[in-house]
Design an enzyme around this catalytic site. Sequence first.
Site, PDB file in Angstrom:
ATOM      1  N   HIS A  18       0.810  -1.215   0.000  1.00 46.29           N
ATOM      2  CA  HIS A  18       0.000   0.000   0.000  1.00 46.29           C
ATOM      3  C   HIS A  18       0.842   1.263   0.000  1.00 46.29           C
ATOM      4  CE1 HIS A  18      -3.502  -2.613   1.625  1.00 46.29           C
ATOM      5  NE2 HIS A  18      -3.418  -2.653   0.312  1.00 46.29           N
ATOM      6  N   HIS A  41      -7.696  -8.447  -7.979  1.00 52.74           N
ATOM      7  CA  HIS A  41      -8.067  -9.300  -6.840  1.00 52.74           C
ATOM      8  C   HIS A  41      -8.355  -8.361  -5.659  1.00 52.74           C
ATOM      9  CE1 HIS A  41      -5.808 -11.958  -9.518  1.00 52.74           C
ATOM     10  NE2 HIS A  41      -6.377 -12.989  -8.923  1.00 52.74           N
ATOM     11  N   SER A  99      -6.811  -2.134  -1.081  1.00 50.87           N
ATOM     12  CA  SER A  99      -6.326  -1.429  -2.264  1.00 50.87           C
ATOM     13  C   SER A  99      -7.416  -0.667  -3.021  1.00 50.87           C
ATOM     14  CB  SER A  99      -5.580  -2.388  -3.192  1.00 50.87           C
ATOM     15  OG  SER A  99      -6.348  -3.545  -3.468  1.00 50.87           O
ATOM     16  N   GLU A 117     -13.510  -9.011  -8.001  1.00 50.08           N
ATOM     17  CA  GLU A 117     -13.458  -9.966  -6.895  1.00 50.08           C
ATOM     18  C   GLU A 117     -14.336 -11.167  -7.253  1.00 50.08           C
ATOM     19  OE1 GLU A 117     -12.807 -12.246  -3.979  1.00 50.08           O
ATOM     20  OE2 GLU A 117     -11.645 -10.393  -4.174  1.00 50.08           O
ATOM     21  N   GLY A 143     -10.118 -12.148 -11.892  1.00 48.74           N
ATOM     22  CA  GLY A 143      -9.306 -10.978 -12.217  1.00 48.74           C
ATOM     23  C   GLY A 143      -8.445 -11.157 -13.441  1.00 48.74           C
ATOM     24  N   ASP A 168      -2.975  -8.878  -7.397  1.00 46.63           N
ATOM     25  CA  ASP A 168      -2.694  -9.260  -6.010  1.00 46.63           C
ATOM     26  C   ASP A 168      -3.379 -10.592  -5.696  1.00 46.63           C
ATOM     27  OD1 ASP A 168      -2.020  -9.279  -3.347  1.00 46.63           O
ATOM     28  OD2 ASP A 168      -3.483  -7.766  -2.761  1.00 46.63           O
TER      29      ASP A 168
END
Length: 287
Positions: A18, A41, A99, A117, A143, A168
């Site tokens: 982050h 993701h 995120s 997601e 994703g 991710d």
Amino acid sequence: MNYRHAFHAGNHADVLKHVALLVLCDALAVKPAPLFALDTHAGRGLYPLDGNSALRTGEAEGGIARLLAEAPKHPAIARYLGAVKACRAEHGSAAYPGSPWLLAHALRADDRIAACELQPEEAAQLEHNFARDPRMAVHQRDGYAAMKALLPPKIGATRYNRGLVLIDPPYEAQLEEFDTAIGALREGLGRWPQACYALWYPIKLRRSLQPFYRRAAALPAKSVLAVELLVRADDSPLRMNGSGLLLVNPPYQVDQTLGAVLPLLSKALGETPAASSQLQWLARTDA
């Protein structure tokens, strides 16, 4: 897929991810042209660190809690902590931003975000969390498949030439996930070559990642940068000892910013004297 990020929110890997995500967003936003961001993701985007999942693991105590208690002095770390505090001002003193929240916080009114997601419950909560943000489109879908469907980005009559793709994945398939992710990066670069891509990855034994580094270096990109933070020695295949971000086509001077931040994070979050950090160009044709 059984992974739930609520167990790991705010840990040392999230801190690295982050901090870097905000550095990337700020660097991209220097130019006035609108941006498109894809979070492949995304999870639910917002996590209560006083919830059962976070308390069961206590991982946030070794991540965000340490930085809030005693933060190293650097503008990028201050930027990250400011975002966390803004999230808490809006959602409560134990909230932690995922995120998608950070993308929404960092990007501008004319930028657009797509958050993907796959898990129905997580996707429903993600959509609920951002229902009032017209910049955010939530997709309940895989994703990696979204990279094929949504890139290059076009919304209405607007084509987005610049932007960011954050990948991710949960790495439930362990080393096989690295191959999948590299394939997705290659596919994405073929569709949107000028974008910046950020792939998060766990580190257990670094030597096991050598094939991944070689494949990353061979991607059809202008530059590939590996940014890594270890809180312990990378000597056990049974636990995550650190993590990294593979940055493909990173914006100008991001390497300098992260190069200064990494040692500070290593010192602040390290759990043993073997804690370390590393920034390495795997490929660079724009030097």
